[in-house]
Each structure stands twice: as C-alpha cells, then as structure tokens.
Design a protein around this motif. Structure first.
Motif: not given
Length: 100
Positions: A10-16
């Motif tokens: 699953v593609q996850r997005v890490v913000c910041g």
C-alpha cells in the motif's frame, strides 16, 4: 514536502519531510502509524538499481541526486522482524537496518 513509501503493498504518504528529515525519522513515523515496532529497512529503487537507505541519510538529499527523475524513485519499507536488543536491553542500529 510529501514522500511516498510503499508499505505492505500500500502506498503511504509521509507529510512534513524537510531537508533535515532522516530516513530513520520517516521509518519511525511509518512504524508508529502501523502500530508495530521492530526492525525495518527502507529500500530505494530506480529502474534496475536498488539499495538500502542508511538510518542517518537525509531522504530529500538522497532523492535530489536523481534530478528530474526523483519522482520515478520507489521507496519501500520492509519489516524484518521484532526489535533486536543488545545485552543492555537497548535497541541497536546497524548501517542497513533501522530499529525502533
């Protein structure tokens, strides 16, 4: 900035993520989101080239080396097992694996 990492398919997005954000910080954020401590490696893949990202590497700095192809780099988090502990009961960090 946002960084996309494939975690268990699953593609996850890490913000910041900033210029100072290390690979280990990204791995810890992902592991906390999953609710699972353990040993992890973050792999960077571009075409046929693949390598482990070291814990202290600045992730954006590493991606910038690919220039206009940075968006084609695939980051994948691998869970390698439960936390490893040394004799003193403290987590260990090796060059290629991240422990939290």
């Amino acid at each position: 900035m946002e960084v996309k990492v494939c975690v268990e398919g699953v593609q996850r997005v890490v913000c910041g993520v900033t210029e100072k954000t290390t690979c280990q910080e990204v791995v810890i954020a992902l592991a906390q989101a999953l609710g699972r401590a353990g040993r992890y490696t973050l792999n960077e893949r571009f075409k046929e080239y693949e390598r482990h990202v070291t814990p202290d590497e600045r992730l954006l700095e590493s991606l910038e080396k690919y220039g206009p192809h940075a968006g084609d780099v695939q980051l994948t988090l691998h869970h390698n097992g439960p936390p490893a502990e040394d004799v003193g009961g403290k987590p260990r960090i090796s060059e290629n694996q991240l422990y939290i």
